[in-house]
Design a protein around this motif. Structure first.
Motif, PDB file in Angstrom:
ATOM      1  N   THR A 392     122.639  63.954 120.339  1.00  0.00           N
ATOM      2  CA  THR A 392     123.371  62.887 119.648  1.00  0.00           C
ATOM      3  C   THR A 392     124.164  62.041 120.640  1.00  0.00           C
ATOM      4  OG1 THR A 392     123.475  64.076 117.574  1.00  0.00           O
ATOM      5  CG2 THR A 392     125.222  62.484 117.944  1.00  0.00           C
ATOM      6  N   VAL A 393     124.737  62.695 121.653  1.00  0.00           N
ATOM      7  CA  VAL A 393     125.513  61.954 122.655  1.00  0.00           C
ATOM      8  C   VAL A 393     124.613  60.927 123.365  1.00  0.00           C
ATOM      9  CG1 VAL A 393     126.687  62.198 124.877  1.00  0.00           C
ATOM     10  CG2 VAL A 393     127.186  63.785 123.024  1.00  0.00           C
ATOM     11  N   GLY A 394     123.424  61.363 123.770  1.00  0.00           N
ATOM     12  CA  GLY A 394     122.492  60.453 124.437  1.00  0.00           C
ATOM     13  C   GLY A 394     122.072  59.324 123.511  1.00  0.00           C
ATOM     14  N   TRP A 395     121.739  59.671 122.261  1.00  0.00           N
ATOM     15  CA  TRP A 395     121.307  58.633 121.303  1.00  0.00           C
ATOM     16  C   TRP A 395     122.386  57.576 121.134  1.00  0.00           C
ATOM     17  CZ3 TRP A 395     119.801  62.999 117.374  1.00  0.00           C
ATOM     18  CH2 TRP A 395     118.549  63.517 117.703  1.00  0.00           C
ATOM     19  N   VAL A 396     123.637  58.044 120.986  1.00  0.00           N
ATOM     20  CA  VAL A 396     124.742  57.114 120.762  1.00  0.00           C
ATOM     21  C   VAL A 396     124.948  56.234 122.005  1.00  0.00           C
ATOM     22  CG1 VAL A 396     127.248  57.000 120.471  1.00  0.00           C
ATOM     23  CG2 VAL A 396     125.912  58.521 119.010  1.00  0.00           C
ATOM     24  N   ALA A 397     124.913  56.858 123.180  1.00  0.00           N
ATOM     25  CA  ALA A 397     125.107  56.094 124.426  1.00  0.00           C
ATOM     26  C   ALA A 397     124.019  55.025 124.563  1.00  0.00           C
ATOM     27  CB  ALA A 397     125.091  57.034 125.634  1.00  0.00           C
ATOM     28  N   HIS A 398     122.776  55.389 124.237  1.00  0.00           N
ATOM     29  CA  HIS A 398     121.669  54.417 124.340  1.00  0.00           C
ATOM     30  C   HIS A 398     121.780  53.332 123.271  1.00  0.00           C
ATOM     31  CE1 HIS A 398     119.076  55.926 127.576  1.00  0.00           C
ATOM     32  NE2 HIS A 398     119.653  57.079 127.301  1.00  0.00           N
ATOM     33  N   TRP A 399     122.216  53.717 122.078  1.00  0.00           N
ATOM     34  CA  TRP A 399     122.363  52.703 121.022  1.00  0.00           C
ATOM     35  C   TRP A 399     123.406  51.660 121.452  1.00  0.00           C
ATOM     36  CZ3 TRP A 399     126.435  50.908 118.182  1.00  0.00           C
ATOM     37  CH2 TRP A 399     126.110  50.016 117.141  1.00  0.00           C
TER      38      TRP A 399
END
Ligand code: ACO
Length: 432
Positions: A392-399
């Protein structure tokens, strides 16, 4: 000095096209084909995006040949040894390691947002008791969009930050509710005095009838697994979040698309598939039979936890987890776990087999993570959920990176059309 260009020529017309070549901090040269269709009426064809960069990104770098993984420039091995998940989350989101004050503020905000709306908790009661926890996670994460929709401006920095903190804080609570629902136990509220991993263990394993003490060894193991899984550049689920988000949809809905993608056995579902495979193999004596199945072109069986699109060398995360696996099992008193022994033997046999050597198929991150999750007392169908919490951390950072990228446009691939040529409609009586 002249700019490097890739020159292509069309054999039919003899016309040449010059493509500018871009270069990142690390990694190979990249031909910029953005003008190809506009100027030369031609597309490129790349199923599975094997040779295609979909964006520029400052977050994570992988060198698949050398087995290198960097978060914002920091090697994963150093972060796994010296950092913790919350600090790594800050690093991935904001680009730099935090000062103590920044870390304290971030940590406080994540702890403060752990609760979910009571109505959202009620959603779980609508799921059948044997629903897969990933199905519940996909649905309930998507439903967050119904609670945080009004006045959401995807480009507003404050809205982006509150979305990031909420998403990272609430995903363990949602994951724990999915688990509790599947085993018929009451939901456990988060405890904000506990760190991220300890709070998750508490919500997963505490029951109202007894006092629950979090095992610090288990919390440390979980925290390290979360660091290793936090980001992995443009993998399938992250690309899904970016693609869904590129339309400007509600960000919680975009994260839910990422959860759905992660579920597949070729991606995050592999940790569950590895455990199922090890249980199916059952005994060291059976390994050669399964290796033969994995090599047989006519057999759909693959050695789960082996191979990776990018790593053509040892996955550096697998190296860290392998070492940790020994330590954790020993500290939890499970060092003679037959599944771990089976995994070690399978790894050795596969690594010395010509087929796996020739195709550069090495163990990936999921080969060992499932064994640790099992040792922590989690059922197999929760393994991918644990992966989703970390990613989730990666997804949020990429979003956030995608949304703020001035080059960002709606993602819209093209195709080679191979269907029927244009033809005229016939009335039913005219068709035979
Ligand atoms: N077992 C047996 N053979 C394999 C395996 C495997 N695990 N992985 C790849 N191969 C073979 C393929 O059959 C193919 O052979 P061929 O060239 O003779 O046709 C060749 O190796 C290349 O494989 P592809 O599927 O083309 O490679 P791709 O990059 O598309 O797929 C993937 C990578 C999906 C990870 C694949 O290796 C796989 O299915 N592994 C098992 C599932 C798994 O562990 N997934 C987790 C990945 S890590 C993650 O997402 C967190």
């Amino acid at each position: 000095m002249s700019e490097q260009k890739l020159v292509l020529s069309d054999p039919a017309t003899g016309k040449q096209c010059e493509l500018p070549v871009r270069k990142g901090t690390h990694g190979p040269a990249v031909a910029d084909i953005g003008s190809l269709y506009r100027e030369h009426a031609m597309f490129t064809y790349d199923p599975g995006f094997v040779s295609t960069a979909s964006c520029r990104s400052d977050i994570t770098y992988i060198d698949g040949n050398q087995g290198i993984l960097l978060y914002r420039g920091y090697p994963i091995e150093q972060l796994a040894e010296k950092s913790n998940f919350i600090e790594v989350a800050y690093l991935l989101l904001y680009g730099e390691l935090p000062t103590q004050t920044q870390l304290d503020t971030f940590n406080h905000s994540i702890r403060y947002h752990t609760m979910i709306h009571e109505s959202l908790r009620d959603f779980f009661r609508g799921f059948h008791y044997d629903a897969h926890p990933m199905a519940m996670l996909t649905g309930v994460v998507g439903s967050l969009s119904a609670f945080y929709n009004a006045a959401q401006d995807t480009r507003n920095k404050d809205d982006q930050e509150i979305f990031a903190h909420r998403m990272i804080a609430k995903i363990p609570t949602i994951a724990a509710c999915a688990y509790k629902h599947s085993i018929g136990q009451p939901f456990v509220y988060p405890r904000n005095d506990l760190d991220y991993a300890s709070n998750l263990l508490h919500m997963l394993f505490a029951v109202p009838a007894e006092t629950y003490e979090v095992d610090p060894v288990a919390a440390q193991a979980l925290d390290m697994l979360f660091i290793l899984h936090a980001d992995h550049e443009q993998n399938a689920s992250t690309s899904t979040v970016r693609l869904a988000g590129s339309s400007g949809t509600n960000p919680y809905a975009a994260i839910s698309a990422g959860v759905a993608c992660l579920w597949g056995p070729a991606h995050g579902g592999a940790n569950e598939a590895v455990l199922n495979m090890l249980e199916q193999i059952g005994d060291v004596k059976q390994i050669p039979q399964y290796i033969a199945k994995a090599k047989d072109k006519n057999d759909a069986f693959r050695l789960m936890g082996f191979g990776h699109r990018v790593y053509k060398n040892y996955d550096p995360r697998a190296t860290v987890i392998r070492g940790m696996c020994h330590k954790i099992l020993q500290r939890l008193g499970k060092e003679n776990d037959p599944l771990f022994e089976l995994a070690l033997e399978l790894e050795q046999i596969a690594l010395n087999d010509e087929y796996f050597k020739e195709k550069k198929l090495y163990p990936n991150v999921d080969f060992y993570s499932g064994i640790i999750y099992k040792a922590l007392g989690l059922p197999t169908n929760m393994f991918t959920v644990m992966f989703a919490i970390a990613r989730t951390v990666g997804w949020v950072a990429h979003w956030i990176e995608m949304t703020n990228d001035p080059e960002q446009r709606i993602g819209r691939p093209r195709q080679i059309y191979t269907g029927a040529a244009q033809r005229d409609y016939l009335d039913p009586a005219q068709r035979d």
